[in-house]
Design a protein around this motif. Sequence first.
Motif, PDB file in Angstrom:
ATOM      1  N   ASN A 131      -2.893  -3.052   5.624  1.00 15.38           N
ATOM      2  CA  ASN A 131      -4.095  -3.587   4.986  1.00 15.38           C
ATOM      3  C   ASN A 131      -5.199  -2.538   4.902  1.00 15.38           C
ATOM      4  N   GLN A 133      -4.780   0.653   4.444  1.00 18.28           N
ATOM      5  CA  GLN A 133      -4.487   1.558   3.343  1.00 18.28           C
ATOM      6  C   GLN A 133      -4.829   0.917   2.003  1.00 18.28           C
ATOM      7  N   VAL A 134      -4.639  -0.389   1.897  1.00 17.50           N
ATOM      8  CA  VAL A 134      -4.988  -1.085   0.665  1.00 17.50           C
ATOM      9  C   VAL A 134      -6.500  -1.121   0.471  1.00 17.50           C
ATOM     10  N   ARG A 135      -7.242  -1.335   1.576  1.00 20.78           N
ATOM     11  CA  ARG A 135      -8.706  -1.358   1.499  1.00 20.78           C
ATOM     12  C   ARG A 135      -9.319   0.030   1.453  1.00 20.78           C
ATOM     13  N   GLN A 146      -4.607   5.104  -2.130  1.00 23.87           N
ATOM     14  CA  GLN A 146      -5.082   3.726  -2.138  1.00 23.87           C
ATOM     15  C   GLN A 146      -4.639   2.982  -3.391  1.00 23.87           C
ATOM     16  N   THR A 147      -4.759   3.629  -4.539  1.00 19.96           N
ATOM     17  CA  THR A 147      -4.347   2.982  -5.783  1.00 19.96           C
ATOM     18  C   THR A 147      -2.847   2.705  -5.793  1.00 19.96           C
ATOM     19  N   ALA A 149      -0.987   2.228  -3.170  1.00 14.67           N
ATOM     20  CA  ALA A 149      -0.704   1.158  -2.217  1.00 14.67           C
ATOM     21  C   ALA A 149      -1.005  -0.205  -2.816  1.00 14.67           C
ATOM     22  N   ARG A 150      -2.066  -0.285  -3.586  1.00 14.77           N
ATOM     23  CA  ARG A 150      -2.400  -1.557  -4.225  1.00 14.77           C
ATOM     24  C   ARG A 150      -1.369  -1.938  -5.282  1.00 14.77           C
ATOM     25  N   LEU A 153       1.743  -3.080  -3.443  1.00 15.10           N
ATOM     26  CA  LEU A 153       1.584  -4.427  -2.896  1.00 15.10           C
ATOM     27  C   LEU A 153       1.636  -5.480  -3.998  1.00 15.10           C
ATOM     28  N   PHE A 154       1.053  -5.156  -5.149  1.00 21.22           N
ATOM     29  CA  PHE A 154       1.074  -6.096  -6.270  1.00 21.22           C
ATOM     30  C   PHE A 154       2.505  -6.337  -6.743  1.00 21.22           C
TER      31      PHE A 154
END
Length: 213
Positions: A131, A133-135, A146-147, A149-150, A153-154
């Motif tokens: 979480n 890394q996502v934030r 970060q991008t 990782a998002r 996750l998506f």
Amino acid sequence: MFRVYHPIFSIGLVQRTMAELVPTKIRRYYVSIRRLHGSNIPDIPRNDLELSTMSGFLDSVRCGDCECNVDWGERRNTMASIAAGVLFFTGWWIIIDAAVKYPDEAVFHHAYHTCGVIATVAFLMINAVSNGQVRGDSYSEGCIGQTGARVWLFIGFMLAFGSLIASMWILFGGFVVPKKAVVYPGIAVFFQNAFIFFGGLVFKFGRTEDLWQ
């Protein structure tokens, strides 16, 4: 409410004592008071006695005095991991049971196992990134940033929801609507994906990264 004061005893003292004693003991104690100090202290109706005793009988209960209390804050990650593992295992156990019970492809088509495989891949993808890394709160951005990782996750959540919706379509479109005699394989496919989906959510959001330090 009436209140009669006495040099030694008062109704208020007796009423406070009533909440701490058993009703039979209260009656004996109150009768002995009246015998010692006369009839200046009026008798209390039995209904009021029972009502006042019942209204405070939980006051002496202590839930935090047990020596076997567990600090759930420090064991949150452990309990979440165990719960997620149980859900994941239960999902695969149900589908294995259905596959063993109905090996005939005419009853349980082997292509239906694809949903469970995709749900498992989604389980791993969702929990592969933290979480932080996502934030963007992690100490290092990792190899995807970060991008990335998002996006990762998506895609994981998209696969998880897709497998769950596909399992529902298999249950109703392949077994319920055609009114097949055997519906258990469709139910097994749905519950497999549902358990894996909720197991992934518990493992992802049930743990806290503060305890990793």
